[in-house]
Scaffold this active site. Structure first.
Site: not given
Length: 1006
Positions: A16-21, A23, A38, A131
């Site tokens: 998975g990938e998002g704005g903060m990094g 995995v 991560k 979070d």
């Protein structure tokens, strides 16, 4: 990233990938398990962010709860990106379950309780999640809950419209001091939305939102952007859940209302309080509630509390629509502000950082101890330095260096985190270089450490250069640049002839390089200086290192004398770590002397002392040495027990070097048990660790054992590959001792492949070094190997001379070597058999069997094989068959194909002499197939000869001719391989002449 290896984790695929990094799925190459790794995104990699990321990782690593995804490891990749390695949680997120409408009310409450229990564990340990949301809650196939992403900071994107407004940044204090908002907008607590400090009650607010969503299918606070959501969190009371979902009891409304209280003091003060109320609600639920699934609902566009929300929007609009200040005024104001700030900074700027006097004193004590290799004492002194002045970054860095040497890697990481986040602006240029050099050393980046220390040498006054030169020499040594290290230590002694530490290092390094005379001179000089200064600890270290060198040279009595003196000095100074290290050396030396009882006592005393004083790493080392004491005695079960305890202790203390050493010891046990697969399983992670950390000497020992294991498995190609690596390591280190061992190991492989002339070349080169260094143990083993090679080639007198020398070493008073003695006796029995001296061979083989310990299995097997052949040729046919059959069974139990083939060939010869012709043929061909596969032509032609004779007796003339012809071809290959001189001496052997006459007769018979 795919395919890269970070630390010892091989990246396999993205998860998975998002704005903060991002995995990734990864494989732990040490333990062979799948993990999640991560990385933060590159735009997050400020110094502050990295420091916080790793600092939080340290705290999370201490969490242990069934509903918390375990953090296995953390650190920084080569490119500086921090990473976390976590348990690979499988299943679906709570967000997916809610979206699909698969929850009923009791199940929703149960899951929230599980999350609350996990948060309770974290809060008790001072960890706040920050979070909590459904996508961070994983549900496995059995319904178990795992809370993910503890402590991960999420940076929210600034609203593109509002970011241009002059007062927008102050509107809701959306940023913390480091520029990051902790959490996700829809699940923020009021204090998070305002950028205030948070505690566990903030997590309980977020959990209240999760509960609300789980039981209603919608979140309580909505909005089109961060500002709207944050405003609702601060000012709007959400619709009671029972008004959205009629099956929800009023009691559950109360739980949600309390969890979502705007002020922290009005909320649940602990997760356990919330769990208690939820359990009470769950007990009183109507049974029908458990049958109804909660469907996802879409929030109404017209919120229930329209007046309150309207007021909020009006307030926001008023703030954002205030008259603008003319741009020129803003520019002038900014210039004035900047100028004033610069002037204030110039006037008020703090001077270079100065630690407290007490901290500086303990720092110097600790640094001196590190230079003297007294790492435990260094850690104690540096702990006092940091306690006296926690902001003293050089002390933290030196502490990390000492902890790495002590194998406390995780504790060293914690110290390095402090250094990483340090404010360097107040450090002098030299202190900044020191910080870089020490940090690089702690991270095993020895090349960078040498560069920084070279720069420090240039900036250090002449009267203090000798201190830095020792640091530089240590960095060179760690970087496998022995020559430069010696030059640096020597220059230190030149600049200050009374600097004992430099002489100590020279002695250790000269000894490692095989220059024993220079080593002894350096030790003598260091000891005399330490004695004049009255430093018992320094004297003890010198005598310990001298004793260790004597031990390495197999001068065991001298070693014990020195080590007893070192022990007395260490105890007189109450230096526990030095006492333990000396006891371990004494255990090794007395074990080699054959005094295994005393060796065990020394090792046990070392382990007990280490455990009583909480020295986990020294305890693990002691357990390994204790295991080795039992291994020498042949008590494999006891040895394995202590090696296993050492591995458990090392893993518990996260001491990876000791864990690797324990694995190598367990591999050695497995190899002795002929469980070669288990040996490889232990060796591979150890070798991976040594290679990764640049521990070349340890890698060498690991590769040598791996080569022997592959050799026993008949994997000659694998063994040769491992030996090639041995030579590479030895040459890289420029270590003549290791190069000699590499030649010895290669000679062993070539001997087994029956490439005897090549084997002799390597064995001779190894012996040249062993003899020059007086390494009696290695000399004895080498003499036996060469003696065996020479009698096989028919050079009998030379073989006898070498074997007599080996016997003298084995029987040396005070250093008797029972296994070596048994090997020599077996070699003499085989030599007699090659001369057809059957009575002599029988007598010698029987003596070997009567005096050899059963744990020396290869010697026992060889003696039985020789005895069977001697008995058969002496007329004791029935007895010979039984002896030879026993040898085959013993070889089969050892699970080594070559030894089994040799025993089977001997049995075939005995059976042929006893007229058991068909069985002789079967066994001869079985052995021949193994020899052919290994390209062992000397053994193969003898197996083919027996097969040919057996076929002739069975009246199979076709096979007789075929086998005889193949035997002749094999003999011709020996001539090509060995050369005429060696071949001619080989065929002059009595037994070979007899067998060749048989072969010639078979070939001549039509």
């Amino acid at each position: 990233m795919i395919g890269r290896t970070v630390s010892h984790y091989r990246i396999l695929e993205p998860l998975g990938e998002g704005g903060m990094g991002a995995v990734y799925l990864a494989e732990d190459t040490h333990l062979g398990r799948r993990v999640a790794i991560k990385f933060p995104s590159n735009n997050s990699l400020t110094i502050e962010y990295r420091a916080r990321f790793l600092r939080e990782a340290r705290a999370i690593s201490e969490l242990s709860h069934p509903s918390i995804a375990t953090l296995f490891d953390y650190g920084e990749a080569e490119d500086g990106r921090p990473f976390l390695v976590m348990e690979l949680a499988r299943g679906r997120t709570l967000a997916e379950v809610i979206k699909r409408g698969e929850l009923n009310l009791p199940r929703a409450i149960e899951m929230v309780c599980q999350v609350a229990n996990a948060l309770s564990e974290a809060h008790l340990r001072g960890v706040v999640h920050r979070d909590v949301k459904p996508s961070n809650i994983m549900i496995d196939e059995r319904g178990g809950v795992k809370v993910l992403d503890f402590g991960l900071a999420k940076q929210l994107q600034r609203d593109p419209v509002l970011s241009s407004e002059p007062e927008a940044p102050t509107l809701l204090s959306t940023e913390t001091r480091s520029g990051v908002v902790m959490g996700t907008p829809a699940y923020l607590s009021p204090e998070q939305a305002m950028g205030l400090s948070v505690d566990g009650r903030s997590d309980l607010f977020a959990l209240g939102i999760v509960l609300y969503e789980a039981i209603t299918g919608r979140t309580p606070f909505h909005g089109g952007n961060f500002i709207e959501i944050a405003a609702n969190v601060l000012h709007v009371e959400p619709t009671p859940p029972s008004q959205i979902n009629p099956i929800i009891p009023k009691e559950l409304d109360s739980v949600v209302r309390k969890a979502l209280a705007k002020k922290p003091e009005r909320r649940y003060q602990s997760a356990s309080e919330m769990v208690a109320d939820l359990n009470s609600v769950k007990e009183n639920l109507d049974t029908n509630n458990g049958q109804t699934l909660i469907k996802l609902t879409v929030p109404s566009l017209a919120p229930v509390h329209s007046r309150t929300l309207s007021d909020t929007y009006t307030n926001l609009s008023q703030i954002l629509q205030r008259p603008r200040v003319p741009i020129l005024y803003l520019i002038i104001g900014a210039v004035v502000l900047l100028a004033g700030s610069w002037l204030t900074w110039r006037l008020l700027r703090a001077g270079p950082y100065k630690p407290s006097a007490e901290a500086q004193r303990w720092y110097e004590v600790g640094t001196t101890a590190i230079r003297d290799t007294a790492y435990y004492q260094a850690s104690q002194a540096l702990a006092k330095a940091t306690a006296a002045d926690d902001g003293f970054m050089l002390a933290h860095a030196r502490m990390a260096e000492a902890l790495v040497e002590l194998d406390y890697v995780d504790s060293a990481k914690n110290e390095l985190l402090r250094v990483t986040s340090a404010d360097r602006s107040r450090l002098s240029s030299v202190d900044a270089l020191y910080l870089d050099a020490i940090t690089a050393t702690a991270r095993n980046d020895f090349a960078q450490a040498t560069e920084r220390y070279r720069e420090i040498v240039q900036q250090t006054p002449d009267d203090e250069k000798h201190y830095v030169l020792v640091d530089l020499g240590r960095a060179y040594k760690n970087n496998n640049e022995a020559k430069k290290a010696i030059e640096s230590f020597t220059e230190a002694t030149t600049r200050n002839p009374q600097y004992a530490t430099a002489y100590l290092h020279l002695g250790i390094l000269h000894g490692q390089q095989g220059d024993n005379a220079a080593a002894m001179l350096a030790f003598e000089k260091a000891e005399s200086i330490y004695q004049a200064l009255g430093r018992l600890e320094g004297r003890a270290e010198v005598v310990l290192q001298r004793g260790a060198l004597f031990n390495k040279l197999n001068k065991l009595n001298e070693a014990v004398t020195q080590l007893n003196q070192a022990l007395a000095l260490a105890k007189a100074n109450d230096n526990k770590s030095q006492t333990i290290k000396t006891l371990l050396q004494l255990s090794s030396a007395t074990a080699d002397l054959g005094e295994t009882g005393r060796a065990v006592e020394y090792a046990r005393e070392a382990v007990d002392l280490a455990q009583r004083n909480g020295m986990e790493n020294l305890s693990a080392q002691g357990l390994i040495d204790l295991g080795n004491s039992f291994l020498v005695r042949g008590e494999i079960v006891e040895a394995e027990k202590y090696f296993s305890q050492a591995l458990e202790s090392a893993e518990r203390g996260k001491a990876r070097r000791n864990a690797a050493r324990a694995r190598v010891s367990l591999a050695n046990v497995s190899a002795r048990r002929n469980d070669q697969d288990a040996a490889v399983r232990y060796l591979e992670p150890a070798l991976a660790f040594y290679n990764e950390g640049g521990y070349l000497t340890e890698s060498f020992a690991c590769l040598a054992l791996l080569a022997r294991v592959k050799l026993k498995n008949g994997d000659y190609e694998g063994a040769t590959k491992a030996h090639d690596q041995l030579f590479q390591v030895a040459e890289k280190l420029n270590d003549q001792s290791l190069l000699a061992r590499a030649h010895a190991e290669r000679g062993s492989v070539l001997n087994r492949q029956e490439k005897y002339t090549e084997a002799l070349n390597h064995l001779n080169q190894a012996f040249s070094f062993f003899s020059s260094q007086g390494q009696l143990r290695s000399m004895g083993n080498n003499l036996v190997s060469r003696g065996n090679t020479l009698w096989i080639l028919g050079r009998l007198q030379e073989a006898e001379n070498l074997l007599n020398q080996a016997q003298a070493i084995a029987d040396k008073p005070g250093g008797e070597q029972k296994e070596l003695s048994a090997e020599v006796k077996l070699a003499f029995a085989e030599l007699a058999l090659s001369q057809d001296k059957f009575a002599d061979a029988r007598q010698r083989a029987e003596k070997v069997l009567s005096t050899t310990l059963p744990q020396y299995r290869e010697v026992v097997l060889g003696a039985k094989r020789v005895l069977g052949l001697a008995q058969a040729n002496s007329g004791a046919g029935a007895l010979a068959k039984q002896t030879s059959a026993d040898a085959v069974e013993l070889a089969r139990a050892q699970n080594e194909s070559l030894q089994l083939a040799k025993a089977t060939l001997a049995l075939a010869e005995v059976q042929l002499l006893g007229n058991d012709t068909q069985q002789a043929l079967t066994n001869a061909l079985e052995a021949q197939s193994v020899f052919a596969k290994g390209d062992q032509k000397e053994s193969e032609w003898r197996a083919l000869l027996i097969a040919a004779v057996a076929s002739q007796r069975l009246n199979d003339s076709s096979k007789t001719g075929e086998y005889a012809k193949q035997a002749q071809q094999a003999i011709q290959i020996l001539l090509q391989r060995w050369g005429a001189e060696n071949f001619n001496s080989y065929v002059s052997r009595q037994d070979v002449q007899r067998m060749r006459r048989q072969l010639d007769q078979l070939v001549a018979t039509p």
